[in-house]
Design a protein around this motif. Structure first.
Motif, mmCIF file in Angstrom:
data_model
loop_
_atom_site.group_PDB
_atom_site.id
_atom_site.type_symbol
_atom_site.label_atom_id
_atom_site.label_comp_id
_atom_site.label_asym_id
_atom_site.label_seq_id
_atom_site.Cartn_x
_atom_site.Cartn_y
_atom_site.Cartn_z
ATOM 1 N N LEU A 165 0.792 -1.232 0.000
ATOM 2 C CA LEU A 165 0.000 0.000 0.000
ATOM 3 C C LEU A 165 0.825 1.285 0.000
ATOM 4 O O LEU A 165 0.264 2.361 -0.183
ATOM 5 C CB LEU A 165 -0.954 0.005 1.203
ATOM 6 C CG LEU A 165 -1.948 -1.155 1.270
ATOM 7 C CD1 LEU A 165 -2.867 -0.987 2.462
ATOM 8 C CD2 LEU A 165 -2.741 -1.265 -0.017
ATOM 9 N N LYS A 166 2.109 1.191 0.246
ATOM 10 C CA LYS A 166 3.027 2.328 0.172
ATOM 11 C C LYS A 166 2.583 3.568 0.963
ATOM 12 O O LYS A 166 2.363 4.651 0.398
ATOM 13 C CB LYS A 166 3.282 2.701 -1.279
ATOM 14 C CG LYS A 166 3.714 1.497 -2.103
ATOM 15 C CD LYS A 166 4.678 1.835 -3.171
ATOM 16 C CE LYS A 166 5.128 0.677 -4.025
ATOM 17 N NZ LYS A 166 5.214 -0.614 -3.466
ATOM 18 N N PRO A 167 2.451 3.429 2.287
ATOM 19 C CA PRO A 167 2.113 4.609 3.095
ATOM 20 C C PRO A 167 3.252 5.630 3.038
ATOM 21 O O PRO A 167 4.389 5.289 2.713
ATOM 22 C CB PRO A 167 1.958 4.037 4.502
ATOM 23 C CG PRO A 167 2.804 2.811 4.501
ATOM 24 C CD PRO A 167 2.701 2.257 3.110
ATOM 25 N N HIS A 168 2.926 6.865 3.363
ATOM 26 C CA HIS A 168 3.929 7.918 3.360
ATOM 27 C C HIS A 168 4.821 7.869 4.593
ATOM 28 O O HIS A 168 5.976 8.280 4.551
ATOM 29 C CB HIS A 168 3.256 9.284 3.268
ATOM 30 C CG HIS A 168 2.463 9.433 2.005
ATOM 31 N ND1 HIS A 168 1.142 9.798 1.988
ATOM 32 C CD2 HIS A 168 2.823 9.238 0.707
ATOM 33 C CE1 HIS A 168 0.712 9.840 0.732
ATOM 34 N NE2 HIS A 168 1.703 9.486 -0.063
ATOM 35 N N ARG A 169 4.277 7.377 5.698
ATOM 36 C CA ARG A 169 5.053 7.304 6.939
ATOM 37 C C ARG A 169 4.362 6.361 7.910
ATOM 38 O O ARG A 169 3.264 5.873 7.648
ATOM 39 C CB ARG A 169 5.241 8.687 7.558
ATOM 40 C CG ARG A 169 3.963 9.450 7.825
ATOM 41 C CD ARG A 169 4.232 10.932 8.090
ATOM 42 N NE ARG A 169 2.988 11.679 8.133
ATOM 43 C CZ ARG A 169 2.367 12.044 9.251
ATOM 44 N NH1 ARG A 169 2.888 11.739 10.430
ATOM 45 N NH2 ARG A 169 1.244 12.712 9.210
ATOM 46 N N GLY A 170 5.016 6.119 9.021
ATOM 47 C CA GLY A 170 4.456 5.257 10.053
ATOM 48 C C GLY A 170 4.967 5.665 11.413
ATOM 49 O O GLY A 170 5.961 6.379 11.527
ATOM 50 N N GLU A 171 4.264 5.218 12.442
ATOM 51 C CA GLU A 171 4.674 5.492 13.819
ATOM 52 C C GLU A 171 4.128 4.392 14.711
ATOM 53 O O GLU A 171 3.181 3.693 14.341
ATOM 54 C CB GLU A 171 4.173 6.862 14.277
ATOM 55 C CG GLU A 171 2.677 7.005 14.254
ATOM 56 C CD GLU A 171 2.195 8.434 14.514
ATOM 57 O OE1 GLU A 171 1.168 8.568 15.206
ATOM 58 O OE2 GLU A 171 2.817 9.386 14.015
ATOM 59 N N VAL A 172 4.736 4.240 15.872
ATOM 60 C CA VAL A 172 4.206 3.270 16.834
ATOM 61 C C VAL A 172 2.863 3.791 17.334
ATOM 62 O O VAL A 172 2.717 4.968 17.657
ATOM 63 C CB VAL A 172 5.197 3.067 18.009
ATOM 64 C CG1 VAL A 172 4.586 2.163 19.069
ATOM 65 C CG2 VAL A 172 6.502 2.464 17.489
ATOM 66 N N TYR A 173 1.879 2.922 17.348
ATOM 67 C CA TYR A 173 0.512 3.286 17.750
ATOM 68 C C TYR A 173 0.299 2.904 19.194
ATOM 69 O O TYR A 173 0.584 1.782 19.606
ATOM 70 C CB TYR A 173 -0.480 2.544 16.856
ATOM 71 C CG TYR A 173 -1.930 2.750 17.205
ATOM 72 C CD1 TYR A 173 -2.570 3.946 16.930
ATOM 73 C CD2 TYR A 173 -2.672 1.728 17.793
ATOM 74 C CE1 TYR A 173 -3.903 4.134 17.222
ATOM 75 C CE2 TYR A 173 -4.011 1.895 18.083
ATOM 76 C CZ TYR A 173 -4.627 3.107 17.815
ATOM 77 O OH TYR A 173 -5.956 3.284 18.096
ATOM 78 N N THR A 174 -0.225 3.837 19.958
ATOM 79 C CA THR A 174 -0.596 3.577 21.348
ATOM 80 C C THR A 174 -2.077 3.852 21.494
ATOM 81 O O THR A 174 -2.502 5.009 21.376
ATOM 82 C CB THR A 174 0.200 4.481 22.312
ATOM 83 O OG1 THR A 174 1.594 4.316 22.049
ATOM 84 C CG2 THR A 174 -0.079 4.134 23.758
ATOM 85 N N PRO A 175 -2.876 2.811 21.706
ATOM 86 C CA PRO A 175 -4.318 3.025 21.862
ATOM 87 C C PRO A 175 -4.611 3.904 23.081
ATOM 88 O O PRO A 175 -3.946 3.788 24.107
ATOM 89 C CB PRO A 175 -4.890 1.625 22.071
ATOM 90 C CG PRO A 175 -3.803 0.674 21.719
ATOM 91 C CD PRO A 175 -2.508 1.420 21.838
ATOM 92 N N ILE A 176 -5.604 4.761 22.926
ATOM 93 C CA ILE A 176 -6.026 5.620 24.033
ATOM 94 C C ILE A 176 -7.288 5.015 24.624
ATOM 95 O O ILE A 176 -8.256 4.757 23.911
ATOM 96 C CB ILE A 176 -6.286 7.060 23.540
ATOM 97 C CG1 ILE A 176 -5.010 7.630 22.943
ATOM 98 C CG2 ILE A 176 -6.803 7.930 24.660
ATOM 99 C CD1 ILE A 176 -5.190 8.950 22.247
ATOM 100 N N ASP A 177 -7.258 4.775 25.910
ATOM 101 C CA ASP A 177 -8.408 4.157 26.575
ATOM 102 C C ASP A 177 -9.567 5.119 26.713
ATOM 103 O O ASP A 177 -9.445 6.279 26.793
ATOM 104 C CB ASP A 177 -8.020 3.646 27.970
ATOM 105 C CG ASP A 177 -7.019 2.493 27.850
ATOM 106 O OD1 ASP A 177 -7.072 1.761 26.845
ATOM 107 O OD2 ASP A 177 -6.208 2.349 28.770
#
Length: 82
Positions: A70-82
């Protein structure tokens, strides 16, 4: 230990950014179902009137295949918010 979750991000800029991000999210949802990914976490967000994003959250072991497809432009670690 659970795998890290990675948020893959597509940036859209310009006057049509909001509509493009919303539309891209639909395709991300379709991809999640077609590929049977672990999570079904997608979304879009307006960062300004001229910059919007669409995103997809995957587990780290799925990230390379999804990134290459899918070739995203960027990424980051995801932290779910409760």
């Amino acid at each position: 230990m659970a795998e890290r979750q990675i948020k893959l991000i597509w940036d859209f800029r310009g006057e049509s950014a909001q509509n493009t991000a919303k539309h891209h999210k639909i395709h991300l949802e379709e991809y999640v179902l077609a590929q049977n990914l672990t999570f079904n976490i997608t979304g879009n967000k307006d960062l300004s009137s001229m910059h919007s994003i669409a995103y997809l959250v995957v587990i780290e072991s799925e990230m390379i295949a999804v990134r290459d497809a899918l070739k995203p432009h960027r990424g980051e670690v995801y932290t779910p918010i409760d």
